[in-house]
Design a protein around this motif. Structure first.
Motif, mmCIF file in Angstrom:
data_model
loop_
_atom_site.group_PDB
_atom_site.id
_atom_site.type_symbol
_atom_site.label_atom_id
_atom_site.label_comp_id
_atom_site.label_asym_id
_atom_site.label_seq_id
_atom_site.Cartn_x
_atom_site.Cartn_y
_atom_site.Cartn_z
ATOM 1 N N ALA A 14 1.281 -1.450 -0.059
ATOM 2 C CA ALA A 14 0.383 -0.038 0.038
ATOM 3 C C ALA A 14 0.682 1.771 0.077
ATOM 4 O O ALA A 14 2.042 0.783 0.630
ATOM 5 C CB ALA A 14 -1.228 -0.225 1.549
ATOM 6 N N ARG A 15 0.453 1.951 -0.824
ATOM 7 C CA ARG A 15 1.371 3.724 -0.289
ATOM 8 C C ARG A 15 0.453 5.026 -0.835
ATOM 9 O O ARG A 15 -0.874 4.654 -1.443
ATOM 10 C CB ARG A 15 1.714 3.632 -2.360
ATOM 11 C CG ARG A 15 3.320 2.545 -2.665
ATOM 12 C CD ARG A 15 3.481 3.018 -3.730
ATOM 13 N NE ARG A 15 4.554 1.932 -4.130
ATOM 14 C CZ ARG A 15 5.434 1.629 -3.958
ATOM 15 N NH1 ARG A 15 6.203 1.750 -2.499
ATOM 16 N NH2 ARG A 15 6.232 0.100 -4.192
ATOM 17 N N LEU A 16 0.997 5.732 -0.036
ATOM 18 C CA LEU A 16 0.380 7.175 0.449
ATOM 19 C C LEU A 16 0.762 7.876 -0.741
ATOM 20 O O LEU A 16 1.931 8.019 -0.860
ATOM 21 C CB LEU A 16 -0.087 7.085 1.754
ATOM 22 C CG LEU A 16 -0.328 8.567 1.971
ATOM 23 C CD1 LEU A 16 -2.489 8.169 2.103
ATOM 24 C CD2 LEU A 16 -0.755 8.820 3.919
ATOM 25 N N ARG A 20 4.598 7.533 2.270
ATOM 26 C CA ARG A 20 4.599 6.773 2.990
ATOM 27 C C ARG A 20 4.893 5.263 1.862
ATOM 28 O O ARG A 20 3.631 4.783 1.224
ATOM 29 C CB ARG A 20 3.720 6.880 3.804
ATOM 30 C CG ARG A 20 4.389 7.530 5.075
ATOM 31 C CD ARG A 20 3.544 7.797 6.255
ATOM 32 N NE ARG A 20 1.825 8.696 5.686
ATOM 33 C CZ ARG A 20 1.319 9.287 6.458
ATOM 34 N NH1 ARG A 20 1.016 8.718 7.430
ATOM 35 N NH2 ARG A 20 0.639 9.924 6.039
ATOM 36 N N GLN A 21 4.556 3.584 2.666
ATOM 37 C CA GLN A 21 4.050 2.729 2.257
ATOM 38 C C GLN A 21 4.353 2.093 3.443
ATOM 39 O O GLN A 21 4.712 1.946 4.723
ATOM 40 C CB GLN A 21 5.361 1.625 1.338
ATOM 41 C CG GLN A 21 5.984 3.046 0.378
ATOM 42 C CD GLN A 21 7.149 2.392 -0.047
ATOM 43 O OE1 GLN A 21 7.666 0.952 -0.349
ATOM 44 N NE2 GLN A 21 8.549 3.302 -0.386
ATOM 45 N N HIS A 24 -1.309 -4.204 3.237
ATOM 46 C CA HIS A 24 -3.080 -4.871 3.953
ATOM 47 C C HIS A 24 -2.967 -5.803 3.541
ATOM 48 O O HIS A 24 -2.741 -6.512 3.155
ATOM 49 C CB HIS A 24 -3.681 -3.492 3.495
ATOM 50 C CG HIS A 24 -5.021 -4.007 3.892
ATOM 51 N ND1 HIS A 24 -5.492 -2.733 5.395
ATOM 52 C CD2 HIS A 24 -6.143 -5.011 4.127
ATOM 53 C CE1 HIS A 24 -6.581 -2.903 5.735
ATOM 54 N NE2 HIS A 24 -6.864 -4.180 5.166
ATOM 55 N N ARG A 71 -8.192 2.832 4.911
ATOM 56 C CA ARG A 71 -7.557 3.774 4.882
ATOM 57 C C ARG A 71 -7.992 4.258 3.345
ATOM 58 O O ARG A 71 -7.368 4.162 2.246
ATOM 59 C CB ARG A 71 -6.267 4.158 5.536
ATOM 60 C CG ARG A 71 -6.157 3.756 6.323
ATOM 61 C CD ARG A 71 -5.054 3.970 7.083
ATOM 62 N NE ARG A 71 -4.944 3.505 8.700
ATOM 63 C CZ ARG A 71 -3.931 3.138 9.044
ATOM 64 N NH1 ARG A 71 -2.921 2.731 8.296
ATOM 65 N NH2 ARG A 71 -3.994 3.012 10.740
ATOM 66 N N TRP A 74 -4.818 5.642 1.366
ATOM 67 C CA TRP A 74 -3.819 4.733 0.786
ATOM 68 C C TRP A 74 -4.646 3.620 -0.732
ATOM 69 O O TRP A 74 -5.902 3.593 -1.288
ATOM 70 C CB TRP A 74 -3.603 3.296 1.569
ATOM 71 C CG TRP A 74 -3.479 3.890 3.245
ATOM 72 C CD1 TRP A 74 -3.622 4.569 3.805
ATOM 73 C CD2 TRP A 74 -2.030 4.346 3.287
ATOM 74 N NE1 TRP A 74 -3.140 5.513 4.858
ATOM 75 C CE2 TRP A 74 -1.043 4.798 3.960
ATOM 76 C CE3 TRP A 74 -1.114 3.332 2.179
ATOM 77 C CZ2 TRP A 74 -0.336 4.980 5.243
ATOM 78 C CZ3 TRP A 74 0.918 3.461 3.061
ATOM 79 C CH2 TRP A 74 1.013 4.176 4.734
ATOM 80 N N ARG A 75 -2.754 3.226 -1.550
ATOM 81 C CA ARG A 75 -3.291 2.546 -2.829
ATOM 82 C C ARG A 75 -3.374 1.657 -2.517
ATOM 83 O O ARG A 75 -1.944 1.371 -2.609
ATOM 84 C CB ARG A 75 -3.127 3.324 -3.991
ATOM 85 C CG ARG A 75 -4.042 4.672 -4.310
ATOM 86 C CD ARG A 75 -4.946 5.146 -5.108
ATOM 87 N NE ARG A 75 -6.251 5.919 -4.637
ATOM 88 C CZ ARG A 75 -6.922 6.220 -3.652
ATOM 89 N NH1 ARG A 75 -7.380 5.746 -3.050
ATOM 90 N NH2 ARG A 75 -7.358 7.856 -4.099
#
Length: 94
Positions: A14-16, A20-21, A24, A71, A74-75
């Protein structure tokens, strides 16, 4: 004939947007690793749809796969998901 379903863990990077990494993690029963990824994705999609609709955050699909702690910003990178058989103890019915 009933197929024996094993418990799998699907870990999805997941990445923001700010760099940030994280990951999930999903767990549930499936017949194979490809099915486990499909079911994890379905659980994620159901949870995000419920969240957008203002419904409870925890969505348990009829087959037991659940997505919690989603979240919105987050992708998840589904093509990079890893799958393994769940071998840990302490999961109640699993």
């Amino acid at each position: 004939m009933t197929m024996f379903l094993q418990v799998y863990q699907v870990t999805v990077p997941a990445r923001l947007g700010d760099g940030r990494q994280g990951v999930h993690v999903f767990t549930g029963r499936a017949g194979c690793s490809a099915e486990a990824v499909r079911e994890a994705r379905r659980a994620y999609d159901a949870a995000t749809a419920a969240r957008r609709a203002g419904l409870p955050k925890k969505v348990c699909r009829p087959n037991g796969w659940t997505a919690m702690g989603i979240r919105c910003h987050w992708r998840l990178t589904w093509p990079d998901a890893t799958v393994r058989l769940w071998r840990e103890s302490g999961l109640g019915e699993y």
